[in-house]
Design a protein around this motif. Structure first.
Motif, PDB file in Angstrom:
ATOM      1  N   PRO A 156      40.140  44.748  44.169  1.00 43.27           N
ATOM      2  CA  PRO A 156      39.342  43.541  44.415  1.00 43.27           C
ATOM      3  C   PRO A 156      39.259  42.594  43.230  1.00 43.27           C
ATOM      4  O   PRO A 156      38.381  41.732  43.190  1.00 43.27           O
ATOM      5  N   ARG A 160      37.040  38.144  40.061  1.00 46.57           N
ATOM      6  CA  ARG A 160      36.858  38.642  41.423  1.00 46.57           C
ATOM      7  C   ARG A 160      36.123  37.594  42.252  1.00 46.57           C
ATOM      8  O   ARG A 160      35.575  36.631  41.729  1.00 46.57           O
ATOM      9  N   ARG A 199      36.197  39.563  51.919  1.00 42.26           N
ATOM     10  CA  ARG A 199      36.571  40.731  51.119  1.00 42.26           C
ATOM     11  C   ARG A 199      38.056  41.001  51.358  1.00 42.26           C
ATOM     12  O   ARG A 199      38.429  41.623  52.348  1.00 42.26           O
TER      13      ARG A 199
END
Length: 294
Positions: free
Chosen positions: A251, A269, A276
């Motif tokens: 991520p 991030r 996501r």
């Protein structure tokens, strides 16, 4: 960056595309070497400093190494650019360290940085796809990461070179931008380009680079990138005879590729509330040990 329609094979050959990329990265090397992002002077001033790229790479690779990590292991860094990551691997104890890159100007900076750090590192100019034809030896560890394979038209020869350059039992790691990012527009969040590899090069003009305040500093602004989906990456490594030990989707990424990203321990991030999605991927593969048939 200004995108153009991909040229026909008659208009731009692969050789011409690679030459354009080499000129682009020769320009980028000067910009990057003086940038705050690479912070070369600060890196050299602190002999304990390890680049954030290598810290992230090592977090993926460490479970597949002895307890001593890369210490005492020979190491090849493919697409090494200006060498701060290559020097970082040497600082971690890797030996007989080699770095390979397409850009001669990048390698000039890399050699200067390694010399300033007191490191005996061998730098080789060449295309990562054909590294095994340029190096007459094998390595315990091969690494490549962060914005590398989009510059390679295909991965079959690349994977075969990695196999041939690894010692039996040697380990390879790639950690790079997730290929889904190349297919996406971020505002709005939608797919607007190919995800799967195997198509024409994506060609664009960008007179800046990913370091700060770089707009207008790249004279050779045309870039050629090639899509490589995750299945292609893993399939090429398997086809070359390597054994996959780990595949990760992560991520975070190592540079602020788009405005929504926020700083984090590993780099950058997406903030809470955003989709996501993976920003990086990593694959660890090993060359099998040769069987004793006696």
């Amino acid at each position: 960056m200004a995108f153009q329609n991909p040229p026909s094979s008659a208009a731009t050959s692969e050789v011409e595309a690679i030459a354009a990329n080499r000129a682009n990265w020769d320009d980028r090397a000067d910009v990057h070497a003086r940038s705050q992002m690479y912070a070369v002077d600060a890196f050299l001033a602190d002999p304990t400093d390890i680049s954030w790229v290598v810290r992230n790479d090592l977090a993926v690779l460490a479970p597949h190494l002895p307890e001593t990590g890369v210490q005492g292991r020979s190491l090849l860094h493919l697409q090494c650019h200006i060498g701060t990551d290559t020097v970082s691997w040497a600082r971690l104890g890797a030996v007989e360290v080699h770095g390979l890159d397409l850009s001669p100007n990048s390698l000039r900076h890399a050699a200067r940085i390694a010399e300033a750090d007191g490191r005996d590192i061998t730098f080789v100019e060449g295309d990562a796809r054909f590294a095994s034809t340029l190096l007459d030896r094998r390595f315990d560890t091969i690494v490549t990461s962060t914005g590398t394979i989009v510059w390679l038209p295909e991965l079959t020869a690349w994977a075969r070179s990695i196999h041939d350059l690894l010692e039996p039992g040697g380990v390879f790691v790639i950690r790079d931008d997730h290929p889904i990012l190349g297919a996406m527009q971020y505002e709005p969040w939608e797919i607007d380009d190919d995800y799967f590899g195997g198509g024409d090069a994506r060609v664009y003009s960008d007179s800046g680079t990913y370091t700060e305040d770089s707009d207008g500093q790249i004279a050779h602004a045309i870039n050629h990138e090639w899509r490589h989906d995750l299945g292609e990456v893993t399939g090429a490594l398997l086809g070359a005879g390597l054994v996959l030990e780990a595949v990760h989707e992560l991520p975070f990424m190592d540079w602020p590729a788009f405005a929504d990203l926020e700083p984090c321990e590993q780099g950058w991030r997406l903030p809470a509330g955003k989709p996501r999605i993976p920003l990086n991927f990593a694959v660890v593969a090993r060359r099998p040990r040769e069987r004793n048939l006696g």
